[in-house]
Scaffold this motif. Structure first.
Motif, mmCIF file in Angstrom:
data_model
loop_
_atom_site.group_PDB
_atom_site.id
_atom_site.type_symbol
_atom_site.label_atom_id
_atom_site.label_comp_id
_atom_site.label_asym_id
_atom_site.label_seq_id
_atom_site.Cartn_x
_atom_site.Cartn_y
_atom_site.Cartn_z
ATOM 1 N N LEU A 59 64.581 95.649 138.961
ATOM 2 C CA LEU A 59 66.022 95.732 138.742
ATOM 3 C C LEU A 59 66.310 95.634 137.259
ATOM 4 C CD1 LEU A 59 68.856 95.839 140.024
ATOM 5 C CD2 LEU A 59 68.889 93.361 139.893
ATOM 6 N N LEU A 60 67.008 96.611 136.728
ATOM 7 C CA LEU A 60 67.430 96.562 135.331
ATOM 8 C C LEU A 60 68.908 96.873 135.201
ATOM 9 C CD1 LEU A 60 64.475 98.213 133.427
ATOM 10 C CD2 LEU A 60 65.191 95.858 133.315
ATOM 11 N N CYS A 96 71.267 95.376 132.426
ATOM 12 C CA CYS A 96 70.321 94.584 131.651
ATOM 13 C C CYS A 96 69.854 95.335 130.414
ATOM 14 C CB CYS A 96 69.085 94.242 132.474
ATOM 15 S SG CYS A 96 69.438 93.665 134.117
ATOM 16 N N THR A 97 69.629 96.632 130.552
ATOM 17 C CA THR A 97 69.134 97.427 129.446
ATOM 18 C C THR A 97 70.134 98.529 129.157
ATOM 19 O OG1 THR A 97 67.905 98.802 131.004
ATOM 20 C CG2 THR A 97 66.740 96.967 130.046
ATOM 21 N N GLN A 124 65.887 94.009 147.692
ATOM 22 C CA GLN A 124 66.524 94.298 146.411
ATOM 23 C C GLN A 124 67.965 93.820 146.417
ATOM 24 O OE1 GLN A 124 65.271 97.313 144.052
ATOM 25 N NE2 GLN A 124 67.239 97.803 143.112
ATOM 26 N N GLU A 163 69.512 91.366 143.706
ATOM 27 C CA GLU A 163 70.727 91.657 142.944
ATOM 28 C C GLU A 163 71.731 90.509 143.055
ATOM 29 O OE1 GLU A 163 72.425 95.396 143.956
ATOM 30 O OE2 GLU A 163 70.599 96.526 143.524
ATOM 31 N N LEU A 174 70.520 87.606 140.927
ATOM 32 C CA LEU A 174 70.662 87.850 139.496
ATOM 33 C C LEU A 174 72.124 87.878 139.068
ATOM 34 C CD1 LEU A 174 67.838 90.485 138.941
ATOM 35 C CD2 LEU A 174 67.847 88.091 138.232
ATOM 36 N N GLU A 194 73.482 85.483 136.239
ATOM 37 C CA GLU A 194 74.159 85.993 135.047
ATOM 38 C C GLU A 194 75.463 85.246 134.787
ATOM 39 O OE1 GLU A 194 75.959 90.284 133.807
ATOM 40 O OE2 GLU A 194 73.843 90.221 134.416
ATOM 41 N N ILE A 234 61.929 91.928 135.731
ATOM 42 C CA ILE A 234 62.983 92.094 136.741
ATOM 43 C C ILE A 234 64.386 91.914 136.170
ATOM 44 C CG2 ILE A 234 61.450 91.378 138.614
ATOM 45 C CD1 ILE A 234 63.027 88.699 138.665
ATOM 46 N N TYR A 235 64.489 91.397 134.942
ATOM 47 C CA TYR A 235 65.826 91.194 134.391
ATOM 48 C C TYR A 235 65.717 91.019 132.883
ATOM 49 C CZ TYR A 235 70.498 89.079 133.788
ATOM 50 O OH TYR A 235 71.789 88.802 133.418
ATOM 51 N N HIS A 269 68.760 90.800 129.601
ATOM 52 C CA HIS A 269 70.194 90.910 129.351
ATOM 53 C C HIS A 269 70.566 90.164 128.078
ATOM 54 C CE1 HIS A 269 74.306 91.761 130.431
ATOM 55 N NE2 HIS A 269 74.639 90.476 130.397
#
Length: 824
Positions: free
Chosen positions: A23-24, A27-28, A48, A52, A55, A59, A85-86, A88
């Motif tokens: 998972l991005l 994040c990117t 997933q 999500e 995360l 966040e 996986i993350y 940010h």
């Protein structure tokens, strides 16, 4: 596991006996996620979807924590099972330009560099070029430390250097200015005296760690920088990582650094420090995306993308306990702190340097790791971020909260007075933050609390190692907050609450008074909060439980610590003649001292002739001290000159040869009778204006205070006790000023001279470093009583000895000597 690790960052030392992308999204950068031929959407993957949700929860918690901790900007990356996986960015990297932090933003990682150095040594051990237990002199023949070892044949090894167990203080003065080469730094270190016995205590030291890095360079036949670049950065494809100040400054992705001034509620710029002199201990600069590759390599046991760089066995050595930091709580390996998170092995290390703080943490059994990089010089997030991450990914914390449960928090909200070391005169505030109960710890951050457990303990969400609970009276009103940390249980009374007396002073009078141990320690038994209590100097007043069936009085803060009173025999039958204090099952005997008349403040000042001392200082006009300075635990000596007068003006110049020097000036403002101002600059710190607590501290440390009349400079004074020791009769006085930690001074009853000072030195980051100053060899010069020898000691730098060589009174007042800070 509940332990004594920060966030509170203060531990009471009882009796002081002497740590593939799943998972991005968001994040990117967006273009990194887009592909020209995206496949049609497939059926949602429940795993997933859960990730999500976890995360997203994380966040939100991280952003909340960032704001509460006063961090301008930060980035985080998380890896799991060899996958990123993350990643940010939060906040901004430049407050003026409002530049957002991204996963590509570069920060200094500080002491998180140390694990790179220990990993290099592990590689060379694999190759037979080094051994963990090689004497360091095998690789650096001239680096022979003056260790305090019972065995004359004992030798410092590479393992000792990497584990911070040589017994030496930090020696920061050797590298902070970056004015000398590493070989010269090591040469100075060989002249230093230790502060602890060899291999007996953990003492963090960047210089000795640098020595291990230099030893690895000698063994490999190339520089440490070349080793890191070719053996680690290139194989790990860490293309956005640099090893020196110049390369970092040239990188447009480098974040600015800041310091949060809590008492001023503002950020100050903190220029990046050049760490070339101790590079193997802290010079790496990186992004979280690059550091995620480092985490994958570490969690994979020394392998990256199918290529083995170091054996699993050698790498495991770096994570094996080498020395205790806090018994039963945290150990140090080689470049890693070792403790637990919910019963699992936790491997982690932080990094702090001007304007930047880092945290790298792993749960090897879970294949889970995280790295947090921030642009503020010190933050509680270093101790709490990994708990936020692990809670979000491995527990049910991410589940939506049932808002209907609706606990009424209002009864807890309020301020609770802290009588804890370093927090004197401050209050912990309980409040509601984001719909959750929270505690605002003075000088740190707001810590949100989890729901109460079966013991009604509310664990800090940012770290599972600290918890609070609340005491209620018979009518259900909350009267106290209890802080549970490291096996201790501290009581903080709610402001305005007065406890009903538990003991009658008349009934316990036989126990009250001072008790002295053979070690020289004197404690006082007194009534405090309506309870029998023991005052341990330099620590705090510990309230005692009522005696148990054996007559033992247990400490309320730590039940397995207790004392019992010793009754006399024969002619002294029925009289309390001593006590025994039991700590860790070991007894420490105290003899009761004869009762003394507690001197009044008026008597004290008459006996020390305070008014006469003040008049002598006025008459001396502008005074010049010429002094010699020895930093005995750093192997450094130099000189200093101080000009001062009774009005408060001061100019202090220090010179430490090739290491550099410093300047401190206190000067009056422009108006008639205006208050004093101050500024400083040195080879070790950039020029800065002194304000807030830093200015107050500089004014309090002026020679006119202790050598004249301290009543003019403190808001209150209290005679605590009178001791008898090897120095004779000594009056102990507590001095207080608003906004500053209390100061305890020891006054010689015969001469009236201040012979010892116990205080906390404040840093710009808000740290309070316990400091002891001993003053001796008093002489009368120009009518003034002055100490010609001053020893100042603290846990970080060890002992500095200042010897007064010359005193010159009524100096000419040269223009510019007390000038305001230049505007350029």
């Amino acid at each position: 596991m509940r332990s004594s690790k920060p966030p509170l960052q203060r531990v009471v030392q009882l009796l002081a006996r002497g740590a593939g992308v799943l998972l991005l999204i968001a994040c990117t950068p967006k273009d990194a996620l887009e592909t020209p031929d995206a496949a049609p959407a497939s059926t949602p993957d429940p795993q997933q979807a859960e990730l999500e949700a976890r995360l997203a929860y994380l966040e939100a918690r991280l952003e909340e924590a960032r704001v509460n901790a006063h961090v301008p900007g930060m980035a985080i990356a998380i890896v799991k099972n060899d996958e990123l996986i993350y990643a940010h960015g939060f906040g901004v990297s430049d407050l003026d330009a409002n530049t957002p932090v991204t996963p590509e933003t570069v920060f200094a990682i500080g002491s998180a560099t140390k694990a790179f150095t220990s990993t290099l040594v592990a590689m060379l051990v694999d190759e037979g070029k080094m051994g963990w237990d090689d004497p360091v002199t095998r690789h650096l023949p001239d680096f022979e430390l003056q260790i305090d070892a019972a065995d004359d044949a004992a030798a410092v090894t590479i393992r000792d250097l990497l584990a911070h167990r040589t017994g030496f203080a930090r020696m920061g003065v050797l590298w902070a200015a970056n004015t000398i080469a590493r070989a010269q730094v090591l040469s100075y270190a060989t002249k230093a005296l230790p502060v602890a016995p060899f291999r007996k205590e953990f003492h963090y030291n960047n210089v000795t760690y640098m020595a291990a890095g230099e030893a690895s360079a000698k063994a490999a036949g190339r520089s440490w920088e070349q080793l890191v670049q070719t053996r680690l950065l290139e194989p790990l494809e860490m293309t956005h990582t640099s090893l020196d100040y110049a390369a970092a400054q040239a990188d447009p992705a480098l974040s600015s650094g800041y310091t949060w001034r809590d008492e001023l509620e503002t950020f100050e710029p903190a220029p990046m420090r050049d760490l070339g002199a101790i590079a193997p201990a802290g010079s790496i600069n990186s992004s979280v995306l690059d550091m995620a590759k480092w985490l994958r390599f570490q969690l994979n046991g020394g392998e990256f993308e199918g290529q083995r760089l170091v054996s699993a066995a050698a790498l495991a050595q770096t994570r094996s306990a080498q020395i205790e930091i806090a018994p039963g709580v945290v150990d140090y390996g080689m470049g890693w702190m070792l403790h637990e998170w919910q019963g699992q092995a936790l491997v982690e290390h932080g990094g702090n340097i001007d304007g930047f703080a880092a945290s790298v943490a792993m749960l090897p059994d879970e294949g889970l790791g995280m790295v947090l990089l921030t642009n503020v010089g010190m933050t509680p997030l270093q101790a709490s971020a990994h708990t936020l991450v692990f809670d979000a990914l491995l527990t049910d914390a991410y589940f939506p909260q049932d808002e209907g449960s609706g606990e009424d928090f209002s009864r807890f909200v309020g301020k609770y007075a802290a009588e804890l070391p370093g927090f004197e005169g401050q209050a912990f505030e309980v409040l509601v933050e984001g719909g959750k109960l929270a505690v605002d710890v003075p000088g740190q951050t707001v810590y949100t609390l989890k729901a109460p457990d079966d013991d009604d303990w509310r664990v800090f969400e940012q770290t599972d190692e600290v918890a609070v609970s609340f005491d209620e009276d018979e009518e259900g009103r909350v009267v106290a907050l209890r802080l549970h940390q490291g096996g201790m249980d501290f009581e903080l009374l709610r402001e305005g609450v007065e406890l009903a007396p538990e003991v009658d002073v008349a009934q316990v009078r036989a126990y009250l008074g001072h008790y002295r141990a053979e070690t020289g320690m004197t404690v006082e038994i007194l009534v405090h909060n309506g309870r029998l209590a023991v005052d341990i100097p330099g620590q705090m007043v510990f309230d005692l439980e009522l005696p148990d069936s054996s007559g033992d009085y247990h400490f309320r803060a730590k039940y397995d610590l207790f004392l019992s009173f010793v009754m006399g025999e024969g002619k002294r039958a029925g009289e309390v003649v001593g006590m025994t204090l039991f700590q860790d099952g070991e007894p420490l005997s105290f003899t009761r001292e004869p009762g003394k008349h507690r001197i009044s403040l008026d008597e004290l000042h008459r006996k020390r002739k305070t008014d006469r001392r003040k008049r002598a200082m006025d008459k001396a006009g502008l005074v010049l001290f010429e002094q010699r300075v020895e930093l005995i635990n750093s192997g450094v000596s130099g000189t200093s000159r101080i000009w001062f007068d009774s009005s408060g003006r001061l100019r202090e110049e220090s010179e430490l040869g090739p290491l550099g020097g410093g300047l401190l000036i206190l000067h009056p403002g422009s108006g008639e009778g205006s208050e004093l101002h101050g500024w400083s600059e040195s080879s070790f710190e950039p020029r800065k204006l002194l304000d807030g607590q830093l200015l107050d501290q500089a004014l309090r440390d002026h020679p006119r205070v202790m050598f004249g009349d301290w009543r003019d400079h403190f808001e209150s004074e209290t005679v605590l006790r009178t001791d008898n020791d090897a120095r004779g009769e000594v009056h102990v006085v507590e001095l207080r000023s608003e906004g500053l930690p209390a100061v305890q001074i020891h006054v010689d009853a015969k001469t009236g001279d201040v012979i010892e000072i116990h205080a906390h030195a404040l840093s710009a980051q808000g740290l309070r470093v316990p400091t002891t100053v001993k003053l001796s060899d008093y002489r009368k010069v120009e009518g003034m009583r002055l100490p010609f020898r001053v020893e100042s000691s603290n846990p970080q730098t060890g002992t500095t000895v200042v010897t007064l060589d010359e005193v010159h009174a009524n100096q000419s007042d040269e223009p510019g000597r007390f000038a305001p800070m230049p505007s350029d």
